[in-house]
Scaffold this motif. Structure first.
Motif, PDB file in Angstrom:
ATOM      1  N   ASP A  10       0.837  -0.898  -0.312  1.00 20.79           N
ATOM      2  CA  ASP A  10       0.172  -0.176  -0.309  1.00 20.79           C
ATOM      3  C   ASP A  10       0.918   0.888   0.151  1.00 20.79           C
ATOM      4  OD1 ASP A  10       1.161  -0.523   2.404  1.00 20.79           O
ATOM      5  OD2 ASP A  10      -1.016  -0.072   3.830  1.00 20.79           O
ATOM      6  N   ALA A  11       2.107   1.346  -0.742  1.00 21.36           N
ATOM      7  CA  ALA A  11       2.615   2.504  -0.323  1.00 21.36           C
ATOM      8  C   ALA A  11       3.141   3.789  -1.323  1.00 21.36           C
ATOM      9  CB  ALA A  11       4.098   1.918  -0.723  1.00 21.36           C
ATOM     10  N   ALA A  62       5.312  12.001   0.399  1.00 22.36           N
ATOM     11  CA  ALA A  62       5.185  12.662   1.372  1.00 22.36           C
ATOM     12  C   ALA A  62       5.167  11.804   2.985  1.00 22.36           C
ATOM     13  CB  ALA A  62       3.674  13.382   1.230  1.00 22.36           C
ATOM     14  N   THR A  63       4.985  10.599   3.011  1.00 21.45           N
ATOM     15  CA  THR A  63       5.539  10.205   4.393  1.00 21.45           C
ATOM     16  C   THR A  63       6.897   9.753   4.489  1.00 21.45           C
ATOM     17  OG1 THR A  63       3.937   8.730   4.228  1.00 21.45           O
ATOM     18  CG2 THR A  63       5.636   8.025   5.947  1.00 21.45           C
ATOM     19  N   LEU A  64       8.087   9.922   3.529  1.00 22.00           N
ATOM     20  CA  LEU A  64       9.230   9.716   3.462  1.00 22.00           C
ATOM     21  C   LEU A  64       9.866  10.609   4.002  1.00 22.00           C
ATOM     22  CD1 LEU A  64       9.799   6.736   0.777  1.00 22.00           C
ATOM     23  CD2 LEU A  64       9.952   6.551   3.065  1.00 22.00           C
ATOM     24  N   ARG A  65       8.705  11.905   3.156  1.00 20.84           N
ATOM     25  CA  ARG A  65       9.411  12.555   3.061  1.00 20.84           C
ATOM     26  C   ARG A  65       9.471  13.275   4.659  1.00 20.84           C
ATOM     27  NH1 ARG A  65       8.057  18.382  -0.951  1.00 20.84           N
ATOM     28  NH2 ARG A  65      10.170  19.698  -0.036  1.00 20.84           N
ATOM     29  N   GLN A  66       8.979  13.319   5.110  1.00 18.30           N
ATOM     30  CA  GLN A  66       8.499  13.794   6.884  1.00 18.30           C
ATOM     31  C   GLN A  66       9.269  13.247   7.572  1.00 18.30           C
ATOM     32  OE1 GLN A  66       4.319  13.142   7.851  1.00 18.30           O
ATOM     33  NE2 GLN A  66       4.983  14.582   9.734  1.00 18.30           N
ATOM     34  N   ARG A  67       8.792  11.696   7.017  1.00 16.30           N
ATOM     35  CA  ARG A  67      10.071  10.824   8.119  1.00 16.30           C
ATOM     36  C   ARG A  67      11.310  11.185   8.089  1.00 16.30           C
ATOM     37  NH1 ARG A  67      12.330   8.536  11.476  1.00 16.30           N
ATOM     38  NH2 ARG A  67      13.195   6.602  11.590  1.00 16.30           N
ATOM     39  N   LEU A  87      17.110  14.706   4.298  1.00 13.80           N
ATOM     40  CA  LEU A  87      17.347  14.038   2.884  1.00 13.80           C
ATOM     41  C   LEU A  87      16.830  14.913   1.828  1.00 13.80           C
ATOM     42  CD1 LEU A  87      17.235  10.344   3.443  1.00 13.80           C
ATOM     43  CD2 LEU A  87      19.164  11.678   3.279  1.00 13.80           C
ATOM     44  N   ALA A  88      16.578  15.130   0.887  1.00 14.19           N
ATOM     45  CA  ALA A  88      16.273  15.697  -0.398  1.00 14.19           C
ATOM     46  C   ALA A  88      15.531  15.231  -1.318  1.00 14.19           C
ATOM     47  CB  ALA A  88      17.806  16.428  -1.332  1.00 14.19           C
ATOM     48  N   TRP A  89      14.722  15.510  -1.173  1.00 14.33           N
ATOM     49  CA  TRP A  89      13.326  14.566  -1.819  1.00 14.33           C
ATOM     50  C   TRP A  89      12.731  15.416  -3.789  1.00 14.33           C
ATOM     51  CZ3 TRP A  89      11.830   9.735  -0.746  1.00 14.33           C
ATOM     52  CH2 TRP A  89      12.617   9.141   0.661  1.00 14.33           C
ATOM     53  N   ILE A  90      13.191  14.049  -4.515  1.00 15.23           N
ATOM     54  CA  ILE A  90      13.033  14.865  -5.627  1.00 15.23           C
ATOM     55  C   ILE A  90      11.716  13.667  -5.810  1.00 15.23           C
ATOM     56  CG2 ILE A  90      13.148  14.873  -8.080  1.00 15.23           C
ATOM     57  CD1 ILE A  90      15.813  16.195  -7.195  1.00 15.23           C
ATOM     58  N   ARG A  91      10.550  13.853  -6.436  1.00 14.44           N
ATOM     59  CA  ARG A  91       8.927  12.578  -6.784  1.00 14.44           C
ATOM     60  C   ARG A  91       9.039  13.552  -8.887  1.00 14.44           C
ATOM     61  NH1 ARG A  91       4.017  14.052  -4.150  1.00 14.44           N
ATOM     62  NH2 ARG A  91       4.510  16.090  -5.013  1.00 14.44           N
TER      63      ARG A  91
END
Length: 89
Positions: free
Chosen positions: A19-20, A26-31, A35-39
């Motif tokens: 169910d990822a 959003a969940t990983l960026r918050q956690r 870290l820099a996050w790019i989607r």
């Protein structure tokens, strides 16, 4: 701040969960706010993914030098490119 081995394991486990997809970014960026996050869409990235997990290709981002680049070395990773693959019918 570089990506720690235990963080990479946690990210991989989260992306591999059935169910990822809906909230993964959003969940990983918050956690992992350090870290820099790019989607993006997987078709936007030409490099071979570090891992393919569930509906995502995981690319490691090295932003330590002047220009950011994709790396396959977790010790150099300062961010994540999370590329979503198209769901096949």
């Amino acid at each position: 701040m570089a990506l720690a081995a235990h963080e990479l394991i946690e990210i991989e486990q989260a992306l591999a969960a059935p169910d990822a997809a809906p909230q993964a970014f959003a969940t990983l960026r918050q956690r992992f706010p350090h870290l820099a996050w790019i989607r993006c869409d997987a078709s936007d990235v030409t490099e071979t993914p570090f891992r393919s997990l569930g509906a995502f290709d995981l690319h490691l981002l090295d932003g330590a030098d002047h220009c950011a680049q994709i790396t396959d070395d977790p010790a150099r990773a300062t961010g994540i490119v999370l590329a979503k693959r198209a769901v096949k019918p």
